[in-house]
Scaffold this motif. Structure first.
Motif, PDB file in Angstrom:
ATOM      1  N   ALA A 104       0.823  -1.223   0.000  1.00  0.00           N
ATOM      2  CA  ALA A 104       0.000   0.000   0.000  1.00  0.00           C
ATOM      3  C   ALA A 104       0.852   1.267   0.000  1.00  0.00           C
ATOM      4  O   ALA A 104       0.481   2.269  -0.626  1.00  0.00           O
ATOM      5  N   SER A 105       1.991   1.229   0.654  1.00  0.00           N
ATOM      6  CA  SER A 105       2.847   2.418   0.728  1.00  0.00           C
ATOM      7  C   SER A 105       3.438   2.804  -0.623  1.00  0.00           C
ATOM      8  O   SER A 105       3.923   3.921  -0.797  1.00  0.00           O
ATOM      9  N   LYS A 106       3.388   1.886  -1.577  1.00  0.00           N
ATOM     10  CA  LYS A 106       3.966   2.153  -2.902  1.00  0.00           C
ATOM     11  C   LYS A 106       2.901   2.330  -3.984  1.00  0.00           C
ATOM     12  O   LYS A 106       3.218   2.317  -5.170  1.00  0.00           O
ATOM     13  N   GLU A 107       1.649   2.516  -3.587  1.00  0.00           N
ATOM     14  CA  GLU A 107       0.562   2.600  -4.560  1.00  0.00           C
ATOM     15  C   GLU A 107       0.738   3.761  -5.539  1.00  0.00           C
ATOM     16  O   GLU A 107       0.521   3.611  -6.738  1.00  0.00           O
ATOM     17  N   THR A 108       1.137   4.926  -5.069  1.00  0.00           N
ATOM     18  CA  THR A 108       1.338   6.067  -5.962  1.00  0.00           C
ATOM     19  C   THR A 108       2.462   5.774  -6.951  1.00  0.00           C
ATOM     20  O   THR A 108       2.325   6.025  -8.148  1.00  0.00           O
ATOM     21  N   SER A 109       3.533   5.212  -6.467  1.00  0.00           N
ATOM     22  CA  SER A 109       4.651   4.852  -7.346  1.00  0.00           C
ATOM     23  C   SER A 109       4.236   3.761  -8.325  1.00  0.00           C
ATOM     24  O   SER A 109       4.637   3.774  -9.493  1.00  0.00           O
ATOM     25  N   ARG A 110       3.438   2.840  -7.846  1.00  0.00           N
ATOM     26  CA  ARG A 110       2.952   1.755  -8.718  1.00  0.00           C
ATOM     27  C   ARG A 110       2.090   2.308  -9.851  1.00  0.00           C
ATOM     28  O   ARG A 110       2.205   1.887 -10.998  1.00  0.00           O
ATOM     29  N   ARG A 111       1.232   3.262  -9.540  1.00  0.00           N
ATOM     30  CA  ARG A 111       0.410   3.891 -10.595  1.00  0.00           C
ATOM     31  C   ARG A 111       1.294   4.609 -11.604  1.00  0.00           C
ATOM     32  O   ARG A 111       1.037   4.581 -12.809  1.00  0.00           O
TER      33      ARG A 111
END
Length: 164
Positions: free
Chosen positions: A84-91
């Motif tokens: 979850a902490s990497k969701e923005t980076s994943r997008r």
């Protein structure tokens, strides 16, 4: 002319949930390059015959981009799927992956120029449906050559024809 007509068609086909699920399954299980399968199918819909040597030329022109750009982006994005902490980076990685796929479409377009110049003759087109040509074109891809994924190829053609 550029790859925009193909790219638009490919995006439209990929948005269909059933086609997307099947393509992703074949990508994971058999190493299918989804854009390659969509490209040879689109060519069939445009009355272009695709041969095994065309696929070999296409692979020569695109394999480095796939191996060194597309696959690493996808691998990192998938590794971060449950963080979850990497969701923005994943997008953001997804956006980069889509841009990399768009560039792949341009590479495919450029590499296939001579093959796209040869349309199937009118007498041949009448005898052979777009679906039959899709089957033939898809058979040039390694994943479909050994006969292991016959029903999946048939299903893919049906799904693509349904939404074309």
């Amino acid at each position: 002319m550029n790859a925009t007509p193909f790219w638009d068609w490919a995006l439209s086909q990929y948005r269909a949930e059933a086609a997307q699920r099947l393509l992703l399954r074949l990508q994971e299980e058999a190493g299918l390059v989804i854009l390659e399968a969509l490209f040879v199918s689109w060519l069939a819909s445009e009355h272009h015959e695709w041969r095994a040597d065309d696929t070999a030329k296409l692979r020569d022109a695109t394999q480095d981009w796939i191996d060194e750009v597309v696959l690493p982006l996808r691998a990192v994005r998938q590794r971060w799927k449950h963080e979850a902490s990497k969701e923005t980076s994943r997008r953001h990685l997804l956006e980069l992956e889509i841009e990399a796929e768009r560039h792949l479409a341009e590479l495919m377009w450029a590499a296939s120029e001579s093959a796209r110049g040869e349309k199937i003759g009118a007498e041949h087109t009448c005898k052979q449906s777009v679906g039959e040509q899709m089957h033939i074109n898809l058979l040039t891809l390694p994943v479909f050559q050994d006969g292991k994924y016959v029903s999946e190829r048939e299903q893919l053609v049906a799904l693509l024809l349904e939404s074309t």
